[in-house]
Design an enzyme around this catalytic site. Structure first.
Site, PDB file in Angstrom:
ATOM      1  N   LYS A   1     -52.571 -30.971 -78.479  1.00  0.00           N
ATOM      2  CA  LYS A   1     -51.254 -30.739 -79.098  1.00  0.00           C
ATOM      3  C   LYS A   1     -50.276 -29.955 -78.224  1.00  0.00           C
ATOM      4  O   LYS A   1     -49.358 -29.312 -78.715  1.00  0.00           O
ATOM      5  CB  LYS A   1     -51.377 -30.026 -80.469  1.00  0.00           C
ATOM      6  CG  LYS A   1     -52.332 -30.637 -81.450  1.00  0.00           C
ATOM      7  CD  LYS A   1     -52.249 -32.123 -81.563  1.00  0.00           C
ATOM      8  CE  LYS A   1     -50.978 -32.650 -82.176  1.00  0.00           C
ATOM      9  NZ  LYS A   1     -50.923 -34.149 -82.074  1.00  0.00           N
TER      10      LYS A   1
ATOM     11  N   GLY B   1     -48.898 -31.493 -75.344  1.00  0.00           N
ATOM     12  CA  GLY B   1     -48.123 -32.446 -74.546  1.00  0.00           C
ATOM     13  C   GLY B   1     -48.974 -33.156 -73.499  1.00  0.00           C
ATOM     14  O   GLY B   1     -48.466 -33.758 -72.549  1.00  0.00           O
ATOM     15  N   THR B   2     -50.300 -33.119 -73.688  1.00  0.00           N
ATOM     16  CA  THR B   2     -51.206 -33.699 -72.686  1.00  0.00           C
ATOM     17  C   THR B   2     -51.016 -35.213 -72.560  1.00  0.00           C
ATOM     18  O   THR B   2     -51.126 -35.767 -71.462  1.00  0.00           O
ATOM     19  CB  THR B   2     -52.682 -33.402 -73.041  1.00  0.00           C
ATOM     20  OG1 THR B   2     -52.932 -33.850 -74.371  1.00  0.00           O
ATOM     21  CG2 THR B   2     -52.990 -31.927 -72.922  1.00  0.00           C
ATOM     22  N   THR B   3     -50.722 -35.889 -73.663  1.00  0.00           N
ATOM     23  CA  THR B   3     -50.564 -37.346 -73.598  1.00  0.00           C
ATOM     24  C   THR B   3     -49.309 -37.707 -72.817  1.00  0.00           C
ATOM     25  O   THR B   3     -49.296 -38.685 -72.047  1.00  0.00           O
ATOM     26  CB  THR B   3     -50.500 -37.957 -75.018  1.00  0.00           C
ATOM     27  OG1 THR B   3     -51.479 -37.328 -75.828  1.00  0.00           O
ATOM     28  CG2 THR B   3     -50.740 -39.448 -75.002  1.00  0.00           C
TER      29      THR B   3
ATOM     30  N   SER C   1     -49.179 -27.607 -85.167  1.00  0.00           N
ATOM     31  CA  SER C   1     -49.153 -29.019 -84.792  1.00  0.00           C
ATOM     32  C   SER C   1     -50.501 -29.671 -85.125  1.00  0.00           C
ATOM     33  O   SER C   1     -50.567 -30.807 -85.600  1.00  0.00           O
ATOM     34  CB  SER C   1     -48.839 -29.142 -83.296  1.00  0.00           C
ATOM     35  OG  SER C   1     -49.003 -30.464 -82.868  1.00  0.00           O
TER      36      SER C   1
ATOM     37  N   LYS D   1     -47.473 -38.914 -81.758  1.00  0.00           N
ATOM     38  CA  LYS D   1     -47.009 -37.853 -80.859  1.00  0.00           C
ATOM     39  C   LYS D   1     -45.527 -37.602 -81.122  1.00  0.00           C
ATOM     40  O   LYS D   1     -44.724 -38.547 -81.086  1.00  0.00           O
ATOM     41  CB  LYS D   1     -47.205 -38.243 -79.391  1.00  0.00           C
ATOM     42  CG  LYS D   1     -48.626 -38.644 -79.037  1.00  0.00           C
ATOM     43  CD  LYS D   1     -49.570 -37.464 -79.097  1.00  0.00           C
ATOM     44  CE  LYS D   1     -51.015 -37.948 -79.017  1.00  0.00           C
ATOM     45  NZ  LYS D   1     -51.990 -36.902 -79.222  1.00  0.00           N
TER      46      LYS D   1
ATOM     47  N   ARG E   1     -44.297 -35.982 -83.963  1.00  0.00           N
ATOM     48  CA  ARG E   1     -44.053 -36.271 -85.390  1.00  0.00           C
ATOM     49  C   ARG E   1     -42.943 -35.374 -85.948  1.00  0.00           C
ATOM     50  O   ARG E   1     -42.689 -34.294 -85.426  1.00  0.00           O
ATOM     51  CB  ARG E   1     -45.326 -35.978 -86.182  1.00  0.00           C
ATOM     52  CG  ARG E   1     -46.349 -37.027 -86.084  1.00  0.00           C
ATOM     53  CD  ARG E   1     -47.334 -36.855 -87.240  1.00  0.00           C
ATOM     54  NE  ARG E   1     -48.482 -37.713 -86.969  1.00  0.00           N
ATOM     55  CZ  ARG E   1     -49.537 -37.320 -86.280  1.00  0.00           C
ATOM     56  NH1 ARG E   1     -49.607 -36.090 -85.814  1.00  0.00           N
ATOM     57  NH2 ARG E   1     -50.531 -38.158 -86.055  1.00  0.00           N
TER      58      ARG E   1
ATOM     59  N   TYR F   1     -42.111 -33.013 -88.946  1.00  0.00           N
ATOM     60  CA  TYR F   1     -42.704 -32.280 -90.077  1.00  0.00           C
ATOM     61  C   TYR F   1     -41.901 -30.993 -90.283  1.00  0.00           C
ATOM     62  O   TYR F   1     -41.172 -30.546 -89.380  1.00  0.00           O
ATOM     63  CB  TYR F   1     -44.192 -31.985 -89.859  1.00  0.00           C
ATOM     64  CG  TYR F   1     -44.573 -31.516 -88.463  1.00  0.00           C
ATOM     65  CD1 TYR F   1     -44.369 -30.188 -88.072  1.00  0.00           C
ATOM     66  CD2 TYR F   1     -45.154 -32.393 -87.547  1.00  0.00           C
ATOM     67  CE1 TYR F   1     -44.733 -29.766 -86.802  1.00  0.00           C
ATOM     68  CE2 TYR F   1     -45.514 -31.981 -86.274  1.00  0.00           C
ATOM     69  CZ  TYR F   1     -45.306 -30.664 -85.915  1.00  0.00           C
ATOM     70  OH  TYR F   1     -45.659 -30.245 -84.670  1.00  0.00           O
TER      71      TYR F   1
END
Ligand code: A3P
Length: 719
Positions: free
Chosen positions: A451, A453-455, A549, A670, A672, A674
Site C-alpha cells: 500500500k 505505491g509498489t505496483t 489504506s 490501486k 481507490r 474512500y
C-alpha cells in the site's frame, strides 16, 4: 598439554548428553573390489619375462608391510609351461562358506582346482611332480593360515612360488572383522556400502572375484545406490534419462540380492544435492523412494564446522564429515607429512574433535583405501579406541532413516534450507547444471511494504527498455512472494522460472516486486543469501495512511472483519478482542514499524544497496523519483519519464502514456476513492508511531538518505 586441557573441558560439557550418536558410513564407491581384503602375495616374485628370472625373493614382505604388495593385475602368469593349470585352494573346512564361494566362482569360471583343508602348522601337500609345478595359483580362504605356517612349510611354499612364478591370493575378512570389532564399541555398527552397478565385473580376475565375494555376504552390510556409472546427476537435465540410469542400478541390485529399501543414496561428487538439482531429487524419490542423503557441500565445504543439514522436497540432507583426512593416499607410510600426522588427527586432532563436537557424524571413504592399505579401517578402529580411552561418549550407529530423524530432532532449526547463489562458490558452480545460469536471478527487489505505491513503481520500471520484470504468478496476485513464505521451499529452480532465459539481445536487469518482503522476519536473510549483490528498494508513506489504506483494501475485498468493525475499532482493539480482529490489526499496524523492518534489511545488505523512496513523492512527482531510481540502479540508458508518464485526471494518478495520447493506469484496486481517516484514529496513530518514526529518521540519517516529506511533517508536528 594444551590440547589435553581443552579436551577435558569439552568432555565436561559433553558428558551431560546422555547418548551421543555416531554413524560411520563408509562409502565404497565405484567398484566393489574386495570386501575381503585380497592380498596378492609374491607379485614381486612374478618376473615380467618368465618364471624364476628374478631369483628368490622372500615372501616375508607380506608380513612386514602388506601395503607394499599391490594387487596383481593378472592371476595366472603368462608362462604356464612349468605348472599345471590348476588352482590350489586352502579352505578353512569342507563346509566353510567363503571356501564354497571360492570354489563356486572357480567352477563357473572353468578353472581347474583342488581344495585342501588349510594345514595348521605343517602338512603342505606335494607341490611338484618331478620337475613340474602342480599348481599355477594358490588361494588361501584365510590369509592368516599362510601367515601362521611354520617356518619349514612356509619356506617350502615360498620356494615353490619363486621357482615356478606362482602367486598366492589370500582372503582376509577385514571388512567384516572390522565391522564386528567396531560393534564391540559401537553397538550395531554396520558399514554402508555404495554401488555403481556398471562397474561390476569390470576389473581384473581378482577384482571380479572380490565383487562376487562381497555380494556373497551382502546381507551383512547396509547398501546404498551411488549411480549406475558413477555419473554426476547434475549433468542430466532430462529427469527421465536420469531415472533410467537409476533403474539400471536398481535392476542390478535386485538381480544380485542387494537390499534396495534403505531409503538412502549418495550422489557422486556431491553433484545435484546442493545446489539442488530438482531432477535428482525427483528421480531419487521416484525410482528409489530416497528419503535421506548426505553431503559436504551445504552450506559450503569449508569451514567444516559450519556444515549443516536441511530437508528439501521430502529428502533429508545430512551433513557429512570430511573424508579428505584419510583418503590422501592409500599407503600408510606415504601419508602426507608421515603416518604420525594421521595418528595426530586420531589422537586428539581433527578427527577426534569432529566426533567430540558433533553429536552425529557421517564419514565416507572409497574402497581403494580398504582394499590396498586399510587406512580407513586403521583410522576408525584407532579413533574409536582413543574415544573410549579418553571420553565417556556413548557411540551408536543408526540406519539412515532413523539417523535423519534423530538429526532433525536435535537440530530442528536446520530443517529449512537457506538457498545461496551457486555462482558465489566455485565448487557449487561446478556441480550445478550448465543449463542453469545465475544471470536468471533478479538484480533488484522492490520489497514493499504493501500500500505504498509498489505496483506503480513496478509498472514504471517495467517501461524502461533495460529492465525486465518477472512473469506474473497466478497464485499470489502476480507477485512471486518467494523469500517470505512457503514458496521458498520450492527451491531456486522454481524461482528462476519466473524470469526469462537471458539472451544476448534481451535486456538483463531482472527485477521483481513482492510487497510483503519488507516486514517478513525471514525475507531479508534469505534474499541476502541468494542475492547478496542485489539492490533493494523500499517505499515509505506515512505509516498511519498505510494502515488505513490496508483497511480500505480489505473492505474492498469484502473482508468480513473489516466490514464489521470501524478502522478505529481495529487499530485500538486490545488483547481481549476476537482473534480475527487482532489479525487485521496486525496487518494494519505492524508493517508500519518501519525502523524495525528497515534495520533487518540493513543488517543483511550494505546501506549503499538500499534505496528508500518517498511514496508521497512517487505519487505526486513520479518522473523525478524515477530519475533517482535509474541513478541508483546505475542504468546506462536514462529514460526521461516526464515524456512517458501522464497525469490522468479521471484516475487522479500518473499513468503510462500510450501512443496516440491515451493513458494506461493501474487497475481499480490501486488508487481507490474512500473517505478520509477520522481524526481520532489519526491522533491515535500519530502517537502510536511517534517513537518509531523518530527511530526511522535516525536510521535514514545514518544511511545518508533524505527524509521523506511526510516524515519531516510528522517530526515537526511532534515537537
Ligand atoms: P490507495 O489505493 O489506498 O490509494 P501498492 O501498489 O503498494 O499496494 O500501493 C497502492 C497505493 O499506491 C495506492 O493506495 C495509491 O495511493 C498508491 N499509488 C501511488 N502512485 C500510484 C499510481 N500512479 N496509480 C495508482 N496508485 C498509486
Amino acid at each position: 598439554m594444551l590440547v589435553c586441557g581443552l579436551v577435558r573441558r569439552l568432555f565436561r560439557q559433553l558428558t551431560l548428553q546422555t547418548s551421543l550418536l555416531l554413524l560411520f558410513i563408509f562409502c565404497m564407491a565405484s567398484v566393489f573390489i574386495s570386501a575381503y581384503f585380497l592380498y596378492a602375495v609374491k607379485r614381486d616374485l612374478e618376473p615380467a619375462g618368465g618364471a624364476g628370472s628374478e631369483g628368490a625373493v622372500d615372501c616375508d614382505g607380506l608380513r612386514s608391510d602388506p601395503s607394499r604388495q599391490p594387487l596383481p593385475r593378472t592371476v595366472l602368469p603368462s608362462d604356464s609351461s612349468r605348472t599345471d593349470p590348476v588352482v590350489l585352494v586352502f579352505v578353512e573346512s569342507l563346509y566353510s562358506q567363503l571356501g564354497q564361494e571360492i570354489v563356486a566362482i572357480l567352477e563357473s569360471s572353468r578353472f581347474k582346482y583342488r581344495t585342501e583343508i588349510s594345514p595348521g602348522k605343517g602338512d603342505m601337500p606335494t607341490l611338484t611332480d618331478k620337475d613340474r609345478g602342480r599348481f599355477k595359483l594358490v588361494i588361501y580362504e584365510n590369509l592368516l593360515k599362510y601367515v601362521n605356517l611354520d617356518a619349514w612349510n612356509r619356506e617350502l611354499l615360498d620356494k615353490y612360488c619363486v621357482e615356478y612364478g606362482v602367486g598366492i591370493v589370500g582372503f582376509f575378512k577385514a571388512l567384516l572383522e572390522t565391522q564386528n570389532d567396531l560393534r564391540t564399541s559401537v553397538p550395531n555398527f554396520t558399514f554402508n556400502l555404495g554401488y555403481s552397478g556398471k562397474f561390476f565385473h569390470a576389473g581384473t580376475d581378482e577384482e571380479d572375484l572380490g565383487d562376487d565375494l562381497l555380494l556373497s555376504c551382502a546381507s551383512e552390510f547396509w547398501w546404498f545406490p551411488h549411480m549406475w556409472n558413477h555419473m554426476q546427476p547434475h549433468l542430466f537435465h532430462n529427469q527421465s534419462v536420469l531415472a533410467e540410469q537409476m533403474l539400471l542400478n536398481k535392476k542390478f541390485a535386485t538381480e544380485h540380492g542387494i537390499p534396495t529399501n534403505m531409503g538412502y543414496a549418495v550422489a557422486p561428487h556431491h553433484s545435484g544435492v546442493y545446489p539442488v538439482h530438482v531432477q535428482l531429487y525427483e528421480a531419487w524419490k521416484k525410482v528409489w523412494g530416497i528419503k535421506v542423503t548426505s553431503t559436504e557441500e551445504y552450506p559450503h565445504l569449508k569451514p567444516a564446522r559450519f556444515r549443516r543439514g536441511f530437508i528439501h522436497n521430502g529428502i533429508s540432507v545430512l551433513p557429512r564429515q570430511t573424508c579428505g583426512l584419510f583418503t590422501h593416499t592409500i599407503f600408510h607410510k606415504e601419508y602426507p607429512g608421515g603416518p604420525r600426522e594421521l595418528d595426530k588427527l586420531i589422537s586428539g586432532g581433527e578427527l577426534f574433535l569432529t566426533i567430540l563436537l558433533n553429536p552425529i557424524s557421517i564419514f565416507m571413504t572409497h574402497l581403494s583405501n580398504y582394499g590396498n592399505d586399510r587406512l580407513g579401517l586403521y583410522t576408525f578402529k584407532n579413533l574409536v579406541k582413543f574415544l573410549r580411552t579418553w571420553t565417556n561418549l556413548k557411540l551408536q550407529t543408526l540406519p539412515p532413516l532413523q539417523l535423519a530423524q534423530r538429526y532433525f530432532q536435535i537440530f530442528p532449526q536446520e530443517r529449512d534450507p537457506v538457498w545461496q547463489d551457486p555462482c558465489e562458490d566455485k565448487r557449487h558452480k561446478d556441480i550445478w547444471s550448465k543449463e542453469k545460469t545465475c544471470d536468471r536471478f533478479p538484480k533488484l527487489l522492490i520489497i514493499g511494504p504493501q500500500k505504498t505505491g509498489t505496483t506503480a513503481l513496478y509498472l514504471f520500471l517495467g517501461m524502461h527498455p533495460d529492465m525486465t520484470s518477472n512473469y506474473p504468478s497466478r497464485e499470489t496476485f502476480e507477485e512471486i512472494q518467494f523469500f517470505n513464505g512457503h514458496n521458498y521451499h520450492k527451491g531456486i529452480d522454481w524461482y528462476m522460472e519466473f524470469f526469462p532465459l537471458p539472451s544476448n539481445t534481451s535486456s538483463d536487469f531482472y527485477f521483481e516486486k513482492s510487497a510483503n518482503y519488507f516486514d517478513s522476519e525471514v525475507a531479508a536473510y534469505r534474499a541476502a543469501a541468494l542475492l547478496p549483490k542485489a539492490k533493494i528498494i523500499t517505499i515509505l508513506i506515512s505509516p498511519a495512511d498505510r494502515a488505513y489504506s490496508w483497511y480500505q483494501h480489505q473492505r474492498a475485498h469484502g473482508d468480513a472483519v473489516a466490514l464489521k468493525y470501524t478502522f478505529h475499532d481495529i487499530i485500538t482493539a486490545d488483547r481481549r478482542a476476537p482473534a480475527k480482529v487482532r489479525v487485521l490489526q496486525n496487518r494494519c499496524l505492524v508493517p508500519g514499524l518501519y525502523a524495525t523492518h528497515l534495520e533487518r534489511w540493513l543488517s543483511r545488505y550494505h546501506s549503499s544497496q538500499v534505496l528508500v523512496l518517498d511514496g508521497q513523492l512517487l505519487r505526486s512527482e513520479p518522473a523525478s523519483v524515477m530519475d533517482k531510481v535509474q541513478k541508483f540502479l546505475g542504468l546506462a540508458n536514462i529514460v526521461n519519464y516526464h515524456k512517458i508518464l501522464a497525469f490522468d485526471p479521471k484516475k487522479g494518478f500518473w499513468c503510462q502514456l500510450l501512443d496516440g495520447g491515451k493513458t494506461k493506469c493501474l487497475g481499480k484496486s490501486k488508487g481507490r476513492k474512500y473517505p478520509d481517516m477520522d481524526s481520532d484514529s489519526r491522533s491515535f496513530l500519530k502517537e502510536y508511531y511517534r517513537e518509531h518514526n523518530i527511530e526511522l529518521s535516525k536510521l535514514l540519517y545514518k544511511m545518508g538518505q533524505p527524509l521523506p516529506s511526510w516524515l519531516r511533517e510528522e517530526l515537526v508536528s511532534n515537537r
